[in-house]
Design an enzyme around this catalytic site. Structure first.
Site, PDB file in Angstrom:
ATOM      1  N   SER A   1       0.867  -1.182   0.000  1.00 50.01           N
ATOM      2  CA  SER A   1       0.000   0.000   0.000  1.00 50.01           C
ATOM      3  C   SER A   1       0.902   1.230   0.000  1.00 50.01           C
ATOM      4  O   SER A   1       2.069   1.142   0.430  1.00 50.01           O
ATOM      5  CB  SER A   1      -0.856   0.010   1.266  1.00 50.01           C
ATOM      6  OG  SER A   1      -1.516   1.249   1.413  1.00 50.01           O
ATOM      7  N   TYR A   6      -1.835  -0.777  10.832  1.00 53.54           N
ATOM      8  CA  TYR A   6      -2.018  -1.131   9.415  1.00 53.54           C
ATOM      9  C   TYR A   6      -0.818  -0.678   8.583  1.00 53.54           C
ATOM     10  O   TYR A   6      -0.237  -1.462   7.819  1.00 53.54           O
ATOM     11  CB  TYR A   6      -3.308  -0.513   8.872  1.00 53.54           C
ATOM     12  CG  TYR A   6      -3.465  -0.708   7.370  1.00 53.54           C
ATOM     13  CD1 TYR A   6      -3.683  -1.988   6.845  1.00 53.54           C
ATOM     14  CD2 TYR A   6      -3.384   0.361   6.487  1.00 53.54           C
ATOM     15  CE1 TYR A   6      -3.813  -2.182   5.472  1.00 53.54           C
ATOM     16  CE2 TYR A   6      -3.511   0.176   5.119  1.00 53.54           C
ATOM     17  CZ  TYR A   6      -3.724  -1.100   4.613  1.00 53.54           C
ATOM     18  OH  TYR A   6      -3.838  -1.287   3.254  1.00 53.54           O
TER      19      TYR A   6
HETATM   20  N1  NAP Z   1      -8.790  -0.247  -0.426  1.00 55.13           N
HETATM   21  C1  NAP Z   1      -7.702   0.492  -0.318  1.00 55.13           C
HETATM   22  O1  NAP Z   1      -7.765   1.738  -0.246  1.00 55.13           O
HETATM   23  C2  NAP Z   1      -6.349  -0.160  -0.317  1.00 55.13           C
HETATM   24  C3  NAP Z   1      -5.236   0.660  -0.557  1.00 55.13           C
HETATM   25  C4  NAP Z   1      -3.966   0.088  -0.585  1.00 55.13           C
HETATM   26  C5  NAP Z   1      -3.817  -1.260  -0.365  1.00 55.13           C
HETATM   27  N2  NAP Z   1      -4.909  -2.032  -0.114  1.00 55.13           N
HETATM   28  C6  NAP Z   1      -4.688  -3.467   0.121  1.00 55.13           C
HETATM   29  O2  NAP Z   1      -5.353  -4.197  -0.885  1.00 55.13           O
HETATM   30  C7  NAP Z   1      -5.715  -5.476  -0.373  1.00 55.13           C
HETATM   31  C8  NAP Z   1      -7.202  -5.701  -0.630  1.00 55.13           C
HETATM   32  O3  NAP Z   1      -7.930  -4.725   0.112  1.00 55.13           O
HETATM   33  P1  NAP Z   1      -9.420  -4.304  -0.273  1.00 55.13           P
HETATM   34  O4  NAP Z   1      -9.479  -2.843  -0.209  1.00 55.13           O
HETATM   35  O5  NAP Z   1      -9.860  -5.022  -1.483  1.00 55.13           O
HETATM   36  O6  NAP Z   1     -10.172  -4.841   1.018  1.00 55.13           O
HETATM   37  P2  NAP Z   1     -11.551  -5.626   1.183  1.00 55.13           P
HETATM   38  O7  NAP Z   1     -12.537  -5.197   0.166  1.00 55.13           O
HETATM   39  O8  NAP Z   1     -11.888  -5.516   2.625  1.00 55.13           O
HETATM   40  O9  NAP Z   1     -11.132  -7.144   0.854  1.00 55.13           O
HETATM   41  C9  NAP Z   1     -10.208  -7.807   1.669  1.00 55.13           C
HETATM   42  C10 NAP Z   1     -10.072  -9.243   1.198  1.00 55.13           C
HETATM   43  O10 NAP Z   1      -9.177  -9.931   2.095  1.00 55.13           O
HETATM   44  C11 NAP Z   1      -9.804 -11.121   2.565  1.00 55.13           C
HETATM   45  N3  NAP Z   1      -9.402 -11.443   3.927  1.00 55.13           N
HETATM   46  C12 NAP Z   1      -9.428 -10.626   5.018  1.00 55.13           C
HETATM   47  N4  NAP Z   1      -9.074 -11.320   6.107  1.00 55.13           N
HETATM   48  C13 NAP Z   1      -8.796 -12.586   5.694  1.00 55.13           C
HETATM   49  C14 NAP Z   1      -8.400 -13.783   6.364  1.00 55.13           C
HETATM   50  N5  NAP Z   1      -8.225 -13.817   7.691  1.00 55.13           N
HETATM   51  N6  NAP Z   1      -8.202 -14.893   5.621  1.00 55.13           N
HETATM   52  C15 NAP Z   1      -8.414 -14.888   4.292  1.00 55.13           C
HETATM   53  N7  NAP Z   1      -8.794 -13.802   3.605  1.00 55.13           N
HETATM   54  C16 NAP Z   1      -8.995 -12.673   4.305  1.00 55.13           C
HETATM   55  C17 NAP Z   1     -11.300 -10.804   2.503  1.00 55.13           C
HETATM   56  O11 NAP Z   1     -12.062 -11.994   2.338  1.00 55.13           O
HETATM   57  P3  NAP Z   1     -12.965 -12.682   3.477  1.00 55.13           P
HETATM   58  O12 NAP Z   1     -13.510 -11.612   4.363  1.00 55.13           O
HETATM   59  O13 NAP Z   1     -13.977 -13.418   2.672  1.00 55.13           O
HETATM   60  O14 NAP Z   1     -12.030 -13.610   4.173  1.00 55.13           O
HETATM   61  C18 NAP Z   1     -11.385  -9.989   1.220  1.00 55.13           C
HETATM   62  O15 NAP Z   1     -11.482 -10.847   0.101  1.00 55.13           O
HETATM   63  C19 NAP Z   1      -5.328  -5.466   1.101  1.00 55.13           C
HETATM   64  O16 NAP Z   1      -4.072  -6.080   1.261  1.00 55.13           O
HETATM   65  C20 NAP Z   1      -5.248  -3.992   1.422  1.00 55.13           C
HETATM   66  O17 NAP Z   1      -4.408  -3.732   2.511  1.00 55.13           O
HETATM   67  C21 NAP Z   1      -6.162  -1.508  -0.087  1.00 55.13           C
END
Ligand code: NAP
Length: 273
Positions: A143, A156
């Site tokens: 990130s 985080y």
């Molecule tokens: N959104 C942003 O602004 C942003 C920015 C930079 C980086 N990121 C990174 O991008 C990635 C995806 O984030 P997102 O924004 O798409 O978040 P999201 O919509 O909350 O999705 C998170 C995903 O991770 C899975 N997950 C969470 N805990 C888990 C566990 N214990 N075991 C297995 N799977 C798990 C969730 O699936 P289940 O709940 O079904 O397990 C879901 O598929 C993350 O690494 C996040 O840090 C996000």
């Protein structure tokens, strides 16, 4: 240029958000998929859609990657089904937002278990086969939060700093072995990341998961060492800590996060899955 056609990619956190967009984009580019997350119904539905729309293989493995037995269970299933993973996309992640001492400690701990320990276990367990074969790829999703301390997202941002350094060191260790490792560092992306809290992202600088997924995969295909798949402003923001004292950057981030209300975040309901 790396082609995804005919390869098999395992995407963690594929049930929603950026992970779902990665899965769809990979399918569009011809990769078979293994979809991993906890929410089996969402994964089953996505797999069925992907098979119907793109004609590629899509398998589901439900696993909790925060549980030490989760990654090992995934590998057991891969071995049982004789699936070789060509590309591991470690995308699953979560994080606590709000003042460290006011928010549930469990969320901070869980972010370490998923973002760090789970990612490291998956990398070790699946990457070992790649190293043995002398071919494969690993994309770790960090990130822009990785590049500086972030008050009100303290744990985080620190987990993502781990991902940044771990990934870059590994990429160098494996340079020339046939296994390529890349970090992807999105900025604010329009997903359910802050679901069930009052926190919102600044819509003026937020990217779509689809754009982030496509850019990440383009960068990996081009052999880039790191990907900044968000808008240019996000990349420029990651340079600030190189030119300013870290204390100044940390204070600036605190001001920005307070302006977004992250210092007084409240829960709005039970975490949904
Ligand atoms: N959104 C942003 O602004 C942003 C920015 C930079 C980086 N990121 C990174 O991008 C990635 C995806 O984030 P997102 O924004 O798409 O978040 P999201 O919509 O909350 O999705 C998170 C995903 O991770 C899975 N997950 C969470 N805990 C888990 C566990 N214990 N075991 C297995 N799977 C798990 C969730 O699936 P289940 O709940 O079904 O397990 C879901 O598929 C993350 O690494 C996040 O840090 C996000």
């Amino acid at each position: 240029m790396h082609s995804y056609r005919g390869t098999t990619t395992l995407v963690t956190g594929a049930s929603k958000g950026i992970g779902r967009a990665y899965a769809r984009e990979l399918a569009r580019r011809g990769s078979d998929l293994v979809l991993v997350a906890r929410s089996r119904p969402a994964l089953d539905q996505l797999a069925a859609e992907i098979r119907a729309e793109h004609g590629v293989g899509a398998r589901v493995i439900a696993a909790d990657l925060a549980d030490p037995s989760g990654p090992a269970g995934v590998v057991d299933e891969l071995n049982g089904q004789r699936i070789t993973v060509d590309l591991l996309l470690n995308n699953a992640g979560m994080g606590s937002v709000g003042p460290f001492f006011d928010r549930p400690f469990e969320q901070s701990l869980q972010s370490v278990e998923v973002n760090i320990t789970g990612l490291m276990r998956m990398t070790r367990l699946i990457g070992a086969g790649m190293v043995e074969r002398g071919s494969g790829g690993i994309i770790n999703v960090g990130s822009t939060a990785a590049f500086q301390p972030m008050p009100y997202q303290a744990s985080y941002a620190a987990t993502k700093a781990f991902v940044l350094y771990f990934t870059e060191a590994l990429a160098e260790e494996l340079r020339g072995t046939g296994v390529r490792v890349m970090g992807a560092h999105p900025g604010a992306t329009d997903t359910g990341f802050f679901d069930n809290t009052t926190a919102v992202m600044d819509a003026r600088v937020t990217d779509t998961p689809e754009a982030v997924a496509a850019k990440t995969l383009d960068d990996f295909a081009r052999g880039r060492a790191a990907s900044y798949p968000g808008r240019r402003l996000q990349r420029v923001g990651s340079w600030a800590p190189r030119f300013l004292p870290r204390t100044a950057v940390t204070r600036l981030v605190a001001v920005i996060n307070r302006s977004l209300g992250y210092h007084e975040v409240q829960d709005t309901g039970a975490p949904a899955r």
